[in-house]
Design a protein around this motif. Structure first.
Motif, mmCIF file in Angstrom:
data_model
loop_
_atom_site.group_PDB
_atom_site.id
_atom_site.type_symbol
_atom_site.label_atom_id
_atom_site.label_comp_id
_atom_site.label_asym_id
_atom_site.label_seq_id
_atom_site.Cartn_x
_atom_site.Cartn_y
_atom_site.Cartn_z
ATOM 1 N N ALA A 198 0.841 -1.190 0.000
ATOM 2 C CA ALA A 198 0.000 0.000 0.000
ATOM 3 C C ALA A 198 0.875 1.240 0.000
ATOM 4 C CB ALA A 198 -0.910 -0.001 1.227
ATOM 5 N N VAL A 199 0.771 2.054 -1.061
ATOM 6 C CA VAL A 199 1.641 3.210 -1.234
ATOM 7 C C VAL A 199 0.839 4.491 -1.024
ATOM 8 C CG1 VAL A 199 3.263 4.363 -2.774
ATOM 9 C CG2 VAL A 199 2.953 1.882 -2.939
ATOM 10 N N PRO A 200 1.188 5.289 -0.016
ATOM 11 C CA PRO A 200 0.471 6.551 0.202
ATOM 12 C C PRO A 200 0.711 7.532 -0.938
ATOM 13 C CG PRO A 200 1.745 5.915 2.145
ATOM 14 C CD PRO A 200 2.204 5.047 1.008
ATOM 15 N N SER A 201 -0.212 8.435 -1.115
ATOM 16 C CA SER A 201 -0.038 9.469 -2.125
ATOM 17 C C SER A 201 1.169 10.329 -1.782
ATOM 18 C CB SER A 201 -1.293 10.344 -2.200
ATOM 19 O OG SER A 201 -1.161 11.307 -3.209
ATOM 20 N N GLY A 202 1.912 10.701 -2.802
ATOM 21 C CA GLY A 202 3.107 11.510 -2.593
ATOM 22 C C GLY A 202 4.072 11.316 -3.729
ATOM 23 N N THR A 203 5.188 11.988 -3.678
ATOM 24 C CA THR A 203 6.216 11.867 -4.699
ATOM 25 C C THR A 203 7.407 11.118 -4.131
ATOM 26 O OG1 THR A 203 5.539 13.904 -5.797
ATOM 27 C CG2 THR A 203 7.778 13.134 -6.219
ATOM 28 N N TYR A 204 7.859 10.097 -4.855
ATOM 29 C CA TYR A 204 8.971 9.259 -4.428
ATOM 30 C C TYR A 204 10.062 9.352 -5.498
ATOM 31 C CZ TYR A 204 5.348 7.320 -1.390
ATOM 32 O OH TYR A 204 4.331 7.171 -0.477
ATOM 33 N N ALA A 205 11.098 10.099 -5.261
ATOM 34 C CA ALA A 205 12.171 10.278 -6.230
ATOM 35 C C ALA A 205 13.182 9.152 -6.044
ATOM 36 C CB ALA A 205 12.841 11.630 -6.036
ATOM 37 N N LEU A 206 13.080 8.120 -6.869
ATOM 38 C CA LEU A 206 13.881 6.920 -6.687
ATOM 39 C C LEU A 206 15.365 7.188 -6.901
ATOM 40 C CD1 LEU A 206 11.713 4.204 -8.461
ATOM 41 C CD2 LEU A 206 11.760 4.809 -6.045
ATOM 42 N N THR A 207 16.183 6.549 -6.062
ATOM 43 C CA THR A 207 17.636 6.626 -6.215
ATOM 44 C C THR A 207 18.212 5.281 -6.642
ATOM 45 O OG1 THR A 207 17.946 6.108 -3.861
ATOM 46 C CG2 THR A 207 17.812 8.438 -4.478
ATOM 47 N N ALA A 208 17.365 4.269 -6.773
ATOM 48 C CA ALA A 208 17.783 2.948 -7.237
ATOM 49 C C ALA A 208 16.582 2.289 -7.902
ATOM 50 C CB ALA A 208 18.297 2.093 -6.081
ATOM 51 N N THR A 209 16.848 1.204 -8.628
ATOM 52 C CA THR A 209 15.775 0.525 -9.348
ATOM 53 C C THR A 209 14.742 -0.039 -8.379
ATOM 54 O OG1 THR A 209 17.271 -0.042 -11.138
ATOM 55 C CG2 THR A 209 15.270 -1.350 -10.957
ATOM 56 N N TRP A 210 13.493 0.107 -8.735
ATOM 57 C CA TRP A 210 12.367 -0.399 -7.949
ATOM 58 C C TRP A 210 11.943 -1.728 -8.561
ATOM 59 C CZ3 TRP A 210 6.876 2.192 -8.145
ATOM 60 C CH2 TRP A 210 6.049 1.613 -7.178
ATOM 61 N N ALA A 265 -6.756 2.802 -2.045
ATOM 62 C CA ALA A 265 -7.430 2.374 -3.267
ATOM 63 C C ALA A 265 -8.780 1.748 -2.991
ATOM 64 C CB ALA A 265 -6.553 1.389 -4.038
ATOM 65 N N VAL A 266 -8.872 0.960 -1.916
ATOM 66 C CA VAL A 266 -10.140 0.298 -1.617
ATOM 67 C C VAL A 266 -11.208 1.319 -1.268
ATOM 68 C CG1 VAL A 266 -11.283 -1.330 -0.090
ATOM 69 C CG2 VAL A 266 -8.975 -1.799 -0.888
ATOM 70 N N ALA A 267 -10.784 2.389 -0.606
ATOM 71 C CA ALA A 267 -11.741 3.427 -0.218
ATOM 72 C C ALA A 267 -11.947 4.472 -1.304
ATOM 73 C CB ALA A 267 -11.256 4.107 1.060
ATOM 74 N N GLY A 268 -11.232 4.327 -2.421
ATOM 75 C CA GLY A 268 -11.424 5.237 -3.547
ATOM 76 C C GLY A 268 -10.524 6.458 -3.506
ATOM 77 N N ALA A 269 -9.233 6.246 -3.406
ATOM 78 C CA ALA A 269 -8.298 7.371 -3.404
ATOM 79 C C ALA A 269 -8.372 8.113 -4.727
ATOM 80 C CB ALA A 269 -6.883 6.861 -3.170
ATOM 81 N N ALA A 270 -8.229 9.420 -4.674
ATOM 82 C CA ALA A 270 -8.310 10.236 -5.887
ATOM 83 C C ALA A 270 -6.961 10.279 -6.578
ATOM 84 C CB ALA A 270 -8.772 11.642 -5.544
ATOM 85 N N GLY A 271 -6.897 9.721 -7.782
ATOM 86 C CA GLY A 271 -5.686 9.829 -8.586
ATOM 87 C C GLY A 271 -4.617 8.840 -8.187
ATOM 88 N N PRO A 272 -3.667 8.580 -9.095
ATOM 89 C CA PRO A 272 -2.601 7.625 -8.812
ATOM 90 C C PRO A 272 -1.501 8.218 -7.942
ATOM 91 C CG PRO A 272 -2.370 8.518 -11.016
ATOM 92 C CD PRO A 272 -3.637 9.083 -10.460
#
Length: 324
Positions: free
Chosen positions: A28-40, A53-60
C-alpha cells in the motif's frame, strides 16, 4: 497474505517494502512523490496499489525517477512471474533514451503470466510500458492485460509488447509518443479495444510500417475494436499511418475511426504489409485521409463489409479512395 505499508514520501521505504513482499502480499503506497535513487523491483504474486485504493483514493500515486534508473522492474529471476498486479501508479521519467517505465525482460523458459497493469500513468520514458517475453513457447507471456492506463509523451513508444499470448489492451490513452502509441509484435490472440492513439510519431518519422500510430506485427488471431486514431503529424517526412498491420493473419478490425485535420498526401488509415491476409474490416470511419486502405503486393485486401467504410469529412457517406 499481508498488507504492507510504505512510509509516505520515503523512496527507500517504497523499495524496501516492495522487495520484502511475497506472493499474495499487497503493498500500500500513500499518495506523494517518491524520487527513486535505485531501481524499484517487484516480484511475482504481489499487488502494488495506492494505500486508499479500496476506499477510492483520488488519482494515482506519483513516483518520479532520475535518469539513471528504470521506473518499476518486474523481477524475472523466478521460473514463472505469476499473478502480479500494478494499480494506480504514476511513473514519471526524465526523458532518457534507454529506460522504460514498467519493464519486464524475459529469458528462455521463464514466463510472465496473469499480470494486470491497471490505472497507471507512464510518461517521460523510452517506452512507457515494455513487456518483452523471451519467445512464444516456454518463455511466452500469457494472460497479460493493460487496462485504463495513460502512456503518453514517451520518447519512443507508449507500449512495447512482444511474445505475449492472450494479451489485451483496453481503455488506454497512447498520445504524443516519439514513434508508436502501441507496438505489438508476435502476440498471439492479441486484442486492442476501447482505446485512443493520437499525435504520435513526434520523433522518428522514418517508415510507413515502423512509425504508425498503432503497429501490430506478426500477431495472429488478433482483434482491434473501438479504436480512435487522430492528430497524426503533418510535417514532411513524418509517417501518417493510423493503423499498420504487418505479417499478420486471422484478424479483425471493427469500429475504427481515423482522422486528420487536413489532407496530407501520404496519409493512410489502415495499411497491410508483409504478407498480411485473412483480415476483416468493419465499421471504419475516416476524415481527411488520402488513402483509407492500402496494402503491398504480398498482402491480401481485407474483407470489407458493404458500406461500412465511410468518409466523414470533408464530405459524408462516400466509399471512394480504397486503394491497393
Amino acid at each position: 497474505m499481508a498488507l504492507l505499508a510504505v512510509t509516505a514520501g520515503d523512496e527507500a521505504s517504497l523499495r524496501t517494502v516492495t522487495a520484502g513482499a511475497v506472493a499474495g502480499d499487497v503493498v500500500a503506497v500513500p499518495s506523494g512523490t517518491y524520487a527513486l535513487t535505485a531501481t524499484w523491483t517487484v516480484t511475482a504474486g504481489v499487488t502494488i496499489q495506492p494505500s486508499l485504493a479500496v476506499a477510492g483514493a483520488a488519482g494515482p500515486v506519483n513516483v518520479t525517477v532520475n535518469a539513471a534508473r528504470h521506473g518499476l522492474v518486474i523481477d524475472n529471476s523466478a521460473a514463472t512471474v505469476n499473478r502480479l498486479t500494478l494499480r494506480g501508479i504514476r511513473l514519471t521519467g526524465s526523458g532518457g533514451a534507454t529506460l522504460d517505465g514498467i519493464s519486464f525482460v524475459g529469458t528462455a523458459g521463464k514466463k510472465l503470466t496473469n499480470c494486470l497493469i491497471e490505472g497507471c500513468d507512464l510518461s517521460g520514458w523510452r517506452n512507457g510500458i515494455s513487456l518483452v517475453a523471451a519467445d512464444v513457447g516456454s518463455g511466452a507471456g500469457v494472460y497479460v492485460e493493460v487496462r485504463g492506463c495513460d502512456v503518453s509523451t514517451n520518447r519512443v513508444r507508449g507500449m512495447h509488447l512482444t511474445n505475449l499470448s492472450m494479451c489485451a489492451v483496453r481503455r488506454c490513452e497512447m498520445n504524443g509518443n516519439g514513434a508508436n502509441g502501441l507496438y505489438a509484435q508476435s502476440c498471439i490472440n492479441f486484442s486492442l479495444h476501447e482505446s485512443a492513439s493520437e499525435g504520435n510519431n513526434t520523433l522518428n518519422g522514418t517508415t510507413l510500417e515502423g512509425d504508425a500510430q498503432v503497429l501490430i506485427k506478426t500477431c495472429h488471431a488478433f482483434t482491434v475494436g473501438a479504436l480512435d486514431v487522430e492528430s497524426m503529424p503533418t510535417a514532411v517526412g513524418t509517417c501518417k499511418v493510423g493503423l499498420a498491420v504487418a505479417n499478420c493473419y486471422g484478424g479483425a478490425v471493427i469500429g475504427y475511426n481515423v482522422a486528420q485535420t487536413a489532407y496530407q498526401p501520404d496519409s493512410v488509415g489502415l495499411r497491410l504489409s508483409n504478407g498480411s491476409r485473412a483480415v476483416r474490416l468493419d465499421q471504419m470511419t475516416y476524415s481527411y485521409i488520402t488513402t483509407p486502405i492500402a496494402l503491398d503486393a504480398s498482402s491480401v485486401f481485407p474483407e470489407v463489409s458493404l458500406r461500412t467504410v465511410v468518409q466523414v469529412a470533408p464530405s459524408t457517406l462516400t466509399l471512394d479512395g480504397l486503394q491497393a
